[in-house]
Design an enzyme around this catalytic site. Structure first.
Site, PDB file in Angstrom:
ATOM      1  N   GLY A  71       0.827  -1.205   0.000  1.00 26.40           N
ATOM      2  CA  GLY A  71       0.000   0.000   0.000  1.00 26.40           C
ATOM      3  C   GLY A  71       0.860   1.253   0.000  1.00 26.40           C
ATOM      4  O   GLY A  71       0.554   2.239  -0.679  1.00 26.40           O
ATOM      5  N   THR A  72       1.946   1.213   0.738  1.00 26.18           N
ATOM      6  CA  THR A  72       2.843   2.371   0.814  1.00 26.18           C
ATOM      7  C   THR A  72       3.380   2.731  -0.566  1.00 26.18           C
ATOM      8  O   THR A  72       3.367   3.896  -0.968  1.00 26.18           O
ATOM      9  CB  THR A  72       4.020   2.055   1.774  1.00 26.18           C
ATOM     10  OG1 THR A  72       3.482   1.862   3.087  1.00 26.18           O
ATOM     11  CG2 THR A  72       5.044   3.163   1.798  1.00 26.18           C
ATOM     12  N   ASN A 152      -7.615   4.143   9.450  1.00 23.30           N
ATOM     13  CA  ASN A 152      -7.097   2.908  10.054  1.00 23.30           C
ATOM     14  C   ASN A 152      -7.086   2.946  11.576  1.00 23.30           C
ATOM     15  O   ASN A 152      -6.919   1.917  12.216  1.00 23.30           O
ATOM     16  CB  ASN A 152      -5.687   2.616   9.522  1.00 23.30           C
ATOM     17  CG  ASN A 152      -4.774   3.820   9.591  1.00 23.30           C
ATOM     18  OD1 ASN A 152      -5.098   4.890   9.070  1.00 23.30           O
ATOM     19  ND2 ASN A 152      -3.641   3.677  10.234  1.00 23.30           N
ATOM     20  N   SER A 200      -3.415  -3.337  -0.302  1.00 27.55           N
ATOM     21  CA  SER A 200      -2.317  -4.100   0.288  1.00 27.55           C
ATOM     22  C   SER A 200      -2.849  -5.464   0.710  1.00 27.55           C
ATOM     23  O   SER A 200      -3.780  -5.554   1.515  1.00 27.55           O
ATOM     24  CB  SER A 200      -1.799  -3.333   1.508  1.00 27.55           C
ATOM     25  OG  SER A 200      -0.769  -4.057   2.113  1.00 27.55           O
ATOM     26  N   ALA A 201      -2.246  -6.535   0.180  1.00 26.79           N
ATOM     27  CA  ALA A 201      -2.796  -7.883   0.387  1.00 26.79           C
ATOM     28  C   ALA A 201      -2.785  -8.332   1.850  1.00 26.79           C
ATOM     29  O   ALA A 201      -3.643  -9.098   2.282  1.00 26.79           O
ATOM     30  CB  ALA A 201      -2.017  -8.891  -0.461  1.00 26.79           C
ATOM     31  N   HIS A 202      -1.807  -7.836   2.633  1.00 22.10           N
ATOM     32  CA  HIS A 202      -1.699  -8.376   3.998  1.00 22.10           C
ATOM     33  C   HIS A 202      -2.795  -7.859   4.930  1.00 22.10           C
ATOM     34  O   HIS A 202      -2.903  -8.304   6.067  1.00 22.10           O
ATOM     35  CB  HIS A 202      -0.292  -8.138   4.570  1.00 22.10           C
ATOM     36  CG  HIS A 202       0.039  -6.731   4.973  1.00 22.10           C
ATOM     37  ND1 HIS A 202      -0.150  -6.273   6.258  1.00 22.10           N
ATOM     38  CD2 HIS A 202       0.558  -5.693   4.280  1.00 22.10           C
ATOM     39  CE1 HIS A 202       0.260  -5.012   6.333  1.00 22.10           C
ATOM     40  NE2 HIS A 202       0.689  -4.628   5.150  1.00 22.10           N
ATOM     41  N   THR A 238      10.769  -7.293 -11.936  1.00 21.29           N
ATOM     42  CA  THR A 238      10.122  -8.602 -12.076  1.00 21.29           C
ATOM     43  C   THR A 238       9.034  -8.758 -11.019  1.00 21.29           C
ATOM     44  O   THR A 238       9.252  -8.484  -9.846  1.00 21.29           O
ATOM     45  CB  THR A 238      11.177  -9.722 -11.938  1.00 21.29           C
ATOM     46  OG1 THR A 238      12.183  -9.485 -12.921  1.00 21.29           O
ATOM     47  CG2 THR A 238      10.569 -11.096 -12.138  1.00 21.29           C
ATOM     48  N   CYS A 328       2.349   1.782  12.357  1.00 18.80           N
ATOM     49  CA  CYS A 328       3.583   2.513  12.064  1.00 18.80           C
ATOM     50  C   CYS A 328       3.847   3.605  13.080  1.00 18.80           C
ATOM     51  O   CYS A 328       4.955   4.120  13.158  1.00 18.80           O
ATOM     52  CB  CYS A 328       3.559   3.085  10.663  1.00 18.80           C
ATOM     53  SG  CYS A 328       2.211   4.200  10.414  1.00 18.80           S
TER      54      CYS A 328
HETATM   55  N1  PLP Z   1      -2.730   3.009   4.199  1.00 18.63           N
HETATM   56  C1  PLP Z   1      -3.407   2.598   5.269  1.00 18.63           C
HETATM   57  C2  PLP Z   1      -4.724   3.218   5.589  1.00 18.63           C
HETATM   58  C3  PLP Z   1      -2.886   1.602   6.091  1.00 18.63           C
HETATM   59  O1  PLP Z   1      -3.566   1.199   7.175  1.00 18.63           O
HETATM   60  C4  PLP Z   1      -1.637   1.026   5.752  1.00 18.63           C
HETATM   61  C5  PLP Z   1      -1.021  -0.010   6.634  1.00 18.63           C
HETATM   62  O2  PLP Z   1      -1.048   0.067   7.833  1.00 18.63           O
HETATM   63  C6  PLP Z   1      -0.966   1.484   4.608  1.00 18.63           C
HETATM   64  C7  PLP Z   1      -1.555   2.465   3.850  1.00 18.63           C
HETATM   65  C8  PLP Z   1       0.353   0.926   4.208  1.00 18.63           C
HETATM   66  O3  PLP Z   1       0.213  -0.349   3.651  1.00 18.63           O
HETATM   67  P1  PLP Z   1       1.485  -1.344   3.585  1.00 18.63           P
HETATM   68  O4  PLP Z   1       1.679  -1.896   4.946  1.00 18.63           O
HETATM   69  O5  PLP Z   1       1.079  -2.381   2.587  1.00 18.63           O
HETATM   70  O6  PLP Z   1       2.631  -0.539   3.108  1.00 18.63           O
END
Ligand code: PLP
Length: 391
Positions: A71-72, A152, A200-202, A238, A328
């Protein structure tokens, strides 16, 4: 002691089916998807099948899905490339965004001189449409609006459809960080006319290290990682084939069980709110967290009526994994920006925020164990707080 995991907004455990899909891919389909021989083409087929599956879920074309590492990366790519390649001069955002969005915006402000306007949330943590419209009206500069779908930390949702329509009306591009909602609810981007979104898959029982960006074809966005022609030259490198296979399996499971998981987790969330409210007099819930229909069902944000910065650690010692904010920022000593926006000075001084986040694996017995631990910790914290007052 069985450990209890209540931090699913940070990440989720992998489903067994996801692991199987990934292992099969790693063992058998190891070819480089850019190779023209059959090993490569078999890997390419896996990627293109998952791309089509995502496109069907979002009601878009497969060409609008670009695989990334997380996602980042997706959010960085969208924000930075909008400025670098589409000539955007202004970004409208909010102080509630995830760090990967807010830091990307700050970088564009410092490095590219982009004007940044922030919409302050109201006392419930909502980003009001009228405030967005006021800002959109106020300038002719080429603008990107970046507002997350679900927060989040507190689970507040924005009305993506209305926001996207407003952005279109004022000729602004619209990006939404959809990391917390992708695969948790139906999303139809043929109706919601946003330009960019992220995944983001996780966050939905898929693997770490893989995600995607939705990039509306008409936007003309380019990538920020250069090299080979992978991902329509928007993201060189890749591809993470087994990760993409895992993402595809996780999305398939999420879509198949979406209704069942939604009502299950809404029930678990309501149960948590009820149990915590009964156990801790004076407890509050942040933002729209306690409004089941108006917030993300995976998250509830609790405000405990006493100060205890060590509560995360104490719960962990009792075998309960929980977060005090987003993953984070929870290691940081500073309170999160979201809490700084929502809480009064008095609440900041005397209260403790806690984020409980669920998955379909969370049980009521786990919530009972969490509440029991919370009561034990609260009693000693309240005694400690009243001792401080009397010192
Ligand atoms: N955006 C939101 C709202 C999130 O909650 C997160 C992860 O905590 C991210 C972005 C970042 O995703 P990733 O952990 O895949 O970098």
């Amino acid at each position: 002691m069985d450990k209890i995991y209540l931090d699913n907004a940070a990440t989720t455990p992998l489903s067994a089916e996801v692991i199987d899909a990934m292992v099969d891919t790693m063992k058998i389909t190891f070819g480089n998807p850019s190779s023209t021989h059959s090993f490569g083409q078999d890997a390419k087929i896996i990627i293109e099948n998952v791309r089509r599956q995502i496109a069907d879920y979002l009601h878009v074309t497969p060409a609008e899905i670009i695989f990334t590492s997380c996602g980042t990366e997706s959010n960085n790519m969208i924000i930075k490339s909008s400025v670098e390649h589409l000539g955007l001069e202004r970004i409208i955002s909010s102080p509630l965004e995830h760090k990967c969005v807010s830091e990307s915006i700050l970088e564009m402000k410092n490095r590219k001189g982009v004007e940044v306007n922030y919409i302050r949330p109201n006392e419930k943590g909502d980003i009001e449409l009228s405030k967005l419209e006021e800002l959109l009206k106020s300038s002719d500069k080429k603008t990107l609006v970046s507002l997350m779908h679900a927060n989040n930390e507190i689970g507040n949702l924005v009305d993506l459809k209305k926001m996207a329509e407003l952005c279109k009306q004022y000729n602004a591009l619209f990006h939404s960080d959809t990391v917390q909602t992708m695969s948790h609810m139906p999303l139809d981007f043929s109706e919601i006319t946003l330009d960019f979104a992220s995944c983001s898959a996780h966050k939905f029982h898929g693997p770490k290290g893989v995600g995607f960006a939705f990039i509306r074809k008409s936007s003309g966005l380019k990538g920020i990682i250069t090299g080979g022609p992978q991902e329509r030259s928007l993201r060189a490198g890749t591809e993470n084939v087994s990760g993409i296979a895992g993402l595809g399996k996780a999305l398939e499971l999420a879509i198949t069980h979406m209704d069942e998981y939604t009502s299950y987790m809404q029930d678990i969330k309501q149960y948590t709110i009820d149990q915590v409210s009964a156990a801790i007099p004076g407890v509050k819930f942040n933002g729209r967290s306690a409004e089941i229909e108006n917030s993300l069902y995976t998250v509830v944000s609790i405000l405990l009526p006493f100060k205890n910065p060590l509560i995360g650690l104490q719960l962990d010692m009792k075998g309960i994994a929980i977060s005090q904010g987003s993953a984070c920022s929870s290691g940081a000593s500073k309170p999160s920006m979201v809490m700084m926006m929502l809480l009064s000075e008095e609440e900041m001084e005397n209260c403790t925020p806690l984020r409980v986040s669920f998955s379909h694996l969370t049980t009521k017995a786990e919530i009972d164990a969490f509440v029991k631990a919370l009561i034990e910790i609260s009693h000693s914290a309240m005694i400690e707080n009243s001792n401080v007052e009397h010192r």
